[in-house]
Design a protein around this motif. Structure first.
Motif, mmCIF file in Angstrom:
data_model
loop_
_atom_site.group_PDB
_atom_site.id
_atom_site.type_symbol
_atom_site.label_atom_id
_atom_site.label_comp_id
_atom_site.label_asym_id
_atom_site.label_seq_id
_atom_site.Cartn_x
_atom_site.Cartn_y
_atom_site.Cartn_z
ATOM 1 N N ASP A 22 6.867 -17.807 -8.032
ATOM 2 C CA ASP A 22 7.791 -18.895 -7.749
ATOM 3 C C ASP A 22 8.810 -18.510 -6.678
ATOM 4 O O ASP A 22 9.564 -19.358 -6.207
ATOM 5 C CB ASP A 22 8.516 -19.335 -9.024
ATOM 6 C CG ASP A 22 9.449 -18.260 -9.560
ATOM 7 O OD1 ASP A 22 9.173 -17.059 -9.310
ATOM 8 O OD2 ASP A 22 10.441 -18.597 -10.222
ATOM 9 N N ARG A 41 2.759 -26.468 -1.744
ATOM 10 C CA ARG A 41 2.257 -27.832 -1.967
ATOM 11 C C ARG A 41 0.971 -27.789 -2.797
ATOM 12 O O ARG A 41 0.375 -26.731 -2.987
ATOM 13 C CB ARG A 41 2.003 -28.530 -0.631
ATOM 14 C CG ARG A 41 0.926 -27.865 0.207
ATOM 15 C CD ARG A 41 0.734 -28.570 1.541
ATOM 16 N NE ARG A 41 1.902 -28.409 2.378
ATOM 17 C CZ ARG A 41 2.115 -27.360 3.172
ATOM 18 N NH1 ARG A 41 1.205 -26.387 3.235
ATOM 19 N NH2 ARG A 41 3.188 -27.267 3.915
ATOM 20 N N ASP A 95 -1.898 -28.439 -5.968
ATOM 21 C CA ASP A 95 -2.061 -28.097 -7.383
ATOM 22 C C ASP A 95 -1.430 -26.760 -7.736
ATOM 23 O O ASP A 95 -0.990 -26.557 -8.876
ATOM 24 C CB ASP A 95 -3.556 -28.064 -7.745
ATOM 25 C CG ASP A 95 -4.181 -29.451 -7.699
ATOM 26 O OD1 ASP A 95 -3.426 -30.435 -7.818
ATOM 27 O OD2 ASP A 95 -5.415 -29.539 -7.543
ATOM 28 N N ARG A 96 -1.368 -25.851 -6.767
ATOM 29 C CA ARG A 96 -0.793 -24.543 -7.064
ATOM 30 C C ARG A 96 0.700 -24.649 -7.364
ATOM 31 O O ARG A 96 1.229 -23.899 -8.184
ATOM 32 C CB ARG A 96 -1.051 -23.579 -5.911
ATOM 33 C CG ARG A 96 -2.529 -23.274 -5.713
ATOM 34 C CD ARG A 96 -2.756 -22.247 -4.627
ATOM 35 N NE ARG A 96 -4.187 -21.940 -4.500
ATOM 36 C CZ ARG A 96 -4.698 -21.019 -3.696
ATOM 37 N NH1 ARG A 96 -3.879 -20.300 -2.930
ATOM 38 N NH2 ARG A 96 -5.988 -20.807 -3.638
ATOM 39 N N LYS A 144 2.036 -27.160 -8.858
ATOM 40 C CA LYS A 144 2.094 -27.672 -10.228
ATOM 41 C C LYS A 144 1.974 -26.530 -11.242
ATOM 42 O O LYS A 144 2.650 -26.522 -12.271
ATOM 43 C CB LYS A 144 0.977 -28.698 -10.453
ATOM 44 C CG LYS A 144 1.120 -29.972 -9.636
ATOM 45 C CD LYS A 144 -0.038 -30.918 -9.907
ATOM 46 C CE LYS A 144 0.074 -32.193 -9.067
ATOM 47 N NZ LYS A 144 -1.077 -33.106 -9.279
ATOM 48 N N LEU A 145 1.101 -25.562 -10.934
ATOM 49 C CA LEU A 145 0.944 -24.408 -11.821
ATOM 50 C C LEU A 145 2.237 -23.590 -11.877
ATOM 51 O O LEU A 145 2.658 -23.138 -12.952
ATOM 52 C CB LEU A 145 -0.209 -23.528 -11.342
ATOM 53 C CG LEU A 145 -1.623 -24.130 -11.448
ATOM 54 C CD1 LEU A 145 -2.626 -23.215 -10.775
ATOM 55 C CD2 LEU A 145 -1.996 -24.351 -12.897
ATOM 56 N N ARG A 171 5.261 -24.707 -11.335
ATOM 57 C CA ARG A 171 6.266 -25.496 -12.071
ATOM 58 C C ARG A 171 6.053 -25.375 -13.588
ATOM 59 O O ARG A 171 7.001 -25.300 -14.361
ATOM 60 C CB ARG A 171 6.210 -26.965 -11.644
ATOM 61 C CG ARG A 171 6.561 -27.212 -10.200
ATOM 62 C CD ARG A 171 8.029 -26.960 -9.917
ATOM 63 N NE ARG A 171 8.301 -27.042 -8.492
ATOM 64 C CZ ARG A 171 8.360 -26.013 -7.669
ATOM 65 N NH1 ARG A 171 8.172 -24.776 -8.139
ATOM 66 N NH2 ARG A 171 8.629 -26.167 -6.389
ATOM 67 N N GLN A 172 4.788 -25.371 -13.994
ATOM 68 C CA GLN A 172 4.504 -25.219 -15.416
ATOM 69 C C GLN A 172 4.936 -23.839 -15.909
ATOM 70 O O GLN A 172 5.505 -23.703 -16.999
ATOM 71 C CB GLN A 172 3.018 -25.428 -15.688
ATOM 72 C CG GLN A 172 2.664 -25.428 -17.173
ATOM 73 C CD GLN A 172 1.247 -25.907 -17.430
ATOM 74 O OE1 GLN A 172 0.555 -26.327 -16.512
ATOM 75 N NE2 GLN A 172 0.825 -25.862 -18.676
ATOM 76 N N ARG A 211 8.737 -23.833 -16.298
ATOM 77 C CA ARG A 211 9.184 -24.492 -17.537
ATOM 78 C C ARG A 211 8.992 -23.572 -18.730
ATOM 79 O O ARG A 211 9.869 -23.469 -19.599
ATOM 80 C CB ARG A 211 8.405 -25.799 -17.750
ATOM 81 C CG ARG A 211 8.805 -26.926 -16.803
ATOM 82 C CD ARG A 211 8.265 -28.268 -17.292
ATOM 83 N NE ARG A 211 6.807 -28.270 -17.379
ATOM 84 C CZ ARG A 211 6.005 -28.596 -16.374
ATOM 85 N NH1 ARG A 211 6.516 -28.932 -15.187
ATOM 86 N NH2 ARG A 211 4.699 -28.590 -16.524
#
Length: 637
Positions: free
Chosen positions: A344, A372, A374-375, A377-378, A380-381, A384
Motif C-alpha cells: 500500500d 488502478r 483490481d490490484r 481493490k486488493l 484496499r481490502q 481494511r
C-alpha cells in the motif's frame, strides 16, 4: 511451481572482527567506543552490531559504506531520543563485511531474527509457515503438510497463513485428485484399502486399485491446479464427466461430478478475488496510537491461500516505510518471496530490497504500489483488514491491562506482572511423568517461552516430588544464567495448578535456593469439583481466595490454567507415543536397525529375544556368534 531448496546462510567467520570499549554506561562512553570502531572501519558494505557492556546485542544495522554509516552515531545532536539511548548503552561493536549492500540487507535480517535486539524493529512471529508438499521420492507421490527446512525432494506450495488453511486445502485436494497422504511405512504394509478409499479421498495405490500411469496423471493434474492452471483441470474433469455419462457409466460420472464439486469448493472459498494475479504477496500497514499492524495476503496460482495480521514491535520513532522494509526483510528471511509483492506504500530502500529478495529467490522480484484496477481493490481490502485487526488488538490489550491491574491489586503484587509463569505436571500413575511451563504477559501467551521438563528423579506417583524437581531445574538455571535478573526471564508471578501442597513444595525449593521474592499462587478446585468458577486461590501468606463466577480475573486465571493443562497433556501424549516405539533392543551395544529387525522378525518380540538362549540367538538370520554373545551378555550378564 518448481522444486526449491533452502538458500545457503551467510557465514560470519570469514569477515568478522570486534572492537571492545570500556567505561561507565553513559553517552560519552558510548560515543568513545563507536569512535574507536570508526578508526578501523572500511568504506565497503557490511553489517554492524552494537553491544552493551555484557556483550548483548542492542542493534543490528546495514550500510553501503560502513565507515560513513557508523560515524553518524557519533553526531549525537542529530540522533533521535531512541538512538541516543542506544548509543549510551553501547560498549562494543562487531563488524561483518559483505560483497554487496543487498547481501548486507539479507544478513541484517538474519542477525535480527537470531539476536532479537531491543532497538530493532522486530517481527514477533515464532512459528514457521506451513506449506503443502507434493513429494517426489516415491513411485506414488504423497501429499502432506510441511513446516521447516525444505530438504525433502518434491514441490512446495505456499506459504499458507495457518495450519488450518493447509488442512482444509489438503482435504479438498484429496477429494479432487485422490492422492495418498499416508506415510511410506503405512503404504507398504497395507493389504486392503483404508478408510480414505471408502470415503473417496484416496485412489488406494497401496493395493493396486489404480495403475501407476493413472496415478501419475492425477499427480500432474494436482501440480497444474496448485500451479494456477485450475481452468485446465476444470475443463478436463468436465469433459471426462460428460464422456462417462454418454457411455452410460453413471457411477464414474458421479465420481467426476464429486471431484468437480471439490474444485468448486476450493475456488469458492477464496475470501479475496485474485484471479489472474498468479503468485503474489499483498501487504498493507496501519498505525494508530503507537501500534502497528501489517496485513498480509498470500496469493499462489491466482488462489488466496490465507491471510495473517502481524504486529511488529519497537516501532517508536521509526517511519512507516522503514517499518515495512524491516518487516519484509525479516519475513522473507525464512519464507521464499513471491515474484510480485504489492504494497500500500513503497517500503524504504525499495530497489535494494527488491534486488536482495531477487538474489534469494533466484529470479526477479518486483515490489509495486498499485495505482488502478483490481490490484488497488486488493490493497484496499488488505488496508481494511489491517485497521480492523489493529483496533481489535488494541481493544483487547486495553481490556487485558485492566484485568492485570485488577489482579495485581487483588493478590497484592508489587505492580502489573510482565511475565507470568504457569506450571503443571502430567503423568499416568507416575509413568512418563512430565512437567510443563507456559508463559504469559500483557500481550498474551508467549509460546516461544514454553518449556517442558522430563521428570527424571520422581519415579512414584508423587505430584509434590515432581513439582519440586521442576522448580529446582527451572530456577537453578535462572540463577546460573541470569543472577542479576535483568534479562526479563525471571517471573513476576508464578501460578501452580494445584493446592496448598504443591504450593508449599515449590516454595520450599525456592527458599532453599535463597529465592524469597517470587510471588506464587496455587489454583485448586474447590469443594464443588464439578462446577465452573469454584476455584480456590492459595496465597503464600496462608490465605485462600475465591472469586465470583463472573469475575474477569477468574476467567483470566482459568485461561492460564487451561493453557498449561493443554500444553502438559499434549507433551505427555507425545512422550507416551514415542515410548511405545522404543524397544529394549535399542540399548544393546552393536545392534543397529538391521539386526534389531532381524531379531524381532525371528523371535517376534523383544521379550522373546531377552529370554532366548545363546544357541537360539545365533540361529537368527544375519546374527553372528559374536553378536549373539553380545545380546546374551547384555540381558544375562
Amino acid at each position: 511451481m518448481s522444486e526449491r531448496t533452502s538458500p545457503d546462510r551467510f557465514n560470519e567467520e570469514k569477515a568478522t572482527y570486534t572492537v571492545r570499549g570500556a567505561g561507565a554506561p553513559d553517552l560519552e562512553a558510548g560515543v568513545a567506543a563507536i569512535r574507536e570502531t570508526v578508526r578501523t572501519l572500511p568504506t565497503r558494505p557490511g553489517v554492524y552490531r552494537m553491544q552493551d557492556a555484557r556483550g548483548d546485542v542492542l542493534y543490528v544495522g546495514k550500510a553501503r559504506a560502513l565507515k560513513n554509516r557508523v560515524t553518524n552515531y557519533t553526531q549525537v545532536e542529530r540522533l533521535t531520543t531512541r538512538l541516543r539511548r542506544m548509543v549510551s548503552q553501547t560498549r562494543s561493536m562487531t563488524i561483518v563485511t559483505t560483497d554487496s549492500e543487498a547481501e548486507a540487507l539479507l544478513l541484517e535480517a538474519q542477525l535480527i531474527k537470531r539476536f532479537r535486539p531491543p532497538y530493532n524493529v522486530l517481527l514477533r512471529d515464532d512459528k514457521s509457515f506451513p506449506f503443502i508438499l507434493l513429494r517426489e521420492d516415491h513411485a506414488f507421490p504423497r501429499i502432506q503438510k510441511h513446516r521447516g527446512a525444505q530438504k525433502i525432494k518434491g514441490r512446495y506450495y505456499g506459504p499458507f497463513a495457518s495450519a488450518g488453511s493447509v488442512t482444509r486445502t489438503i482435504n479438498a485436494l484429496q477429494k479432487l485428485f485422490l492422492l495418498r497422504s499416508c506415510t511410506d511405512s503405512f503404504f507398504t504394509n497395507r493389504s486392503r484399502p483404508c478408510l480414505l478409499y471408502q470415503i473417496k479421498r484416496c485412489s488406494a495405490p497401496c493395493v493396486d486399485r489404480i495403475e501407476a500411469q493413472d496415478y501419475a496423471e492425477l499427480v500432474g493434474d494436482a501440480q497444474d491446479f496448485l500451479g494456477g492452471k485450475s481452468t485446465k483441470v476444470q475443463a478436463k474433469l468436465g469433459d471426462a464427466m460428460q464422456a462417462a455419462a454418454e457411455a452410460m457409466d453413471f457411477e464414474m460420472a458421479a465420481i467426476y461430478r464429486d471431484r468437480l464439486k471439490a474444485l468448486t469448493f476450493i475456488q469458492g472459498s477464496q475470501a479475496v478475488n485474485a484471479k489472474g494475479l498468479g503468485d503474489a504477496d499483498i501487504y498493507a500497514l496501519a498505525s494508530k496510537e503507537g501500534g502497528v499492524c501489517i496485513q498480509a495476503f498470500f496469493i499462489r496460482g491466482g488462489q488466496n491461500w490465507g491471510h495473517r495480521s502481524f504486529f511488529p514491535v519497537h516501532t517508536a520513532e521509526v517511519s512507516e516505510e522503514e517499518v515495512l522494509e524491516n518487516f519484509l526483510a525479516q519475513f522473507y528471511e525464512e519464507v521464499p518471496p513471491a515474484p510480485l509483492i504489492l504494497c500500500d506504500r513503497q517500503p524504504a530502500e525499495c530497489e535494494l530490497l527488491s534486488q536482495a529478495l531477487g538474489e534469494k529467490l533466484g529470479r526477479k522480484v518486483r515490489i509495486e504500489v498499485p495505482q488502478r484496477g483490481d490490484r488497488v481493490k486488493l490493497i484496499r481490502q488488505a488496508e481494511r483488514n489491517a485497521i480492523e485487526s489493529l483496533e481489535r488488538r488494541q481493544a483487547e490489550s486495553s481490556t487485558q491491562g485492566k484485568i492485570l491491574a485488577e489482579m495485581s491489586d487483588l493478590f497484592g503484587l508489587d505492580g502489573i506482572p510482565d511475565r507470568i509463569e504457569v506450571y503443571d505436571n502430567s503423568h499416568i500413575q507416575g509413568a512418563h511423568a512430565l512437567g510443563a511451563m507456559v508463559v504469559a504477559g500483557p500481550e498474551g501467551f508467549r509460546k516461544n517461552a514454553y518449556r517442558k521438563f522430563n521428570i527424571k528423579q520422581a519415579e512414584t506417583n508423587d505430584d509434590f516430588a515432581m513439582m519440586r524437581e521442576v522448580f529446582e531445574r527451572r530456577f537453578a538455571r535462572a540463577q546460573n544464567e541470569d543472577p542479576d535478573r535483568d534479562s526479563g526471564e525471571w517471573p513476576d508471578l508464578v501460578l501452580i495448578d494445584g493446592g496448598r501442597g504443591q504450593l508449599n513444595a515449590a516454595r520450599a525449593v525456592l527458599e532453599n535456593m535463597g529465592i524469597e521474592d517470587v510471588c506464587m499462587i496455587g489454583i485448586a478446585k474447590g469443594p464443588h469439583h464439578g462446577r465452573e468458577g469454584r476455584e480456590v486461590f492459595h496465597l503464600m501468606d496462608g490465605r485462600e481466595i475465591t472469586l465470583p463466577v463472573n469475575h474477569p480475573v477468574l476467567f483470566y486465571m482459568q485461561r492460564l490454567r487451561d493453557e498449561v493443562h493443554r500444553f502438559a497433556i499434549g507433551a505427555h501424549r507425545q512422550k507416551r507415543s514415542k515410548a511405545i516405539t522404543v524397544s529394549s533392543l535399542d540399548e544393546v551395544p552393536g545392534i543397529g536397525p538391521a539386526r534389531k529387525r532381524a531379531l524381532l522378525m525371528h523371535f517376534g518380540t523383544a521379550k522373546a529375544v531377552k529370554n532366548a538362549s545363546l544357541d537360539d540367538l545365533a540361529k537368527a538370520p544375519g546374527v553372528s556368534k559374536a553378536v549373539a554373545q553380545t545380546v546374551y551378555d547384555y540381558f544375562h550378564g
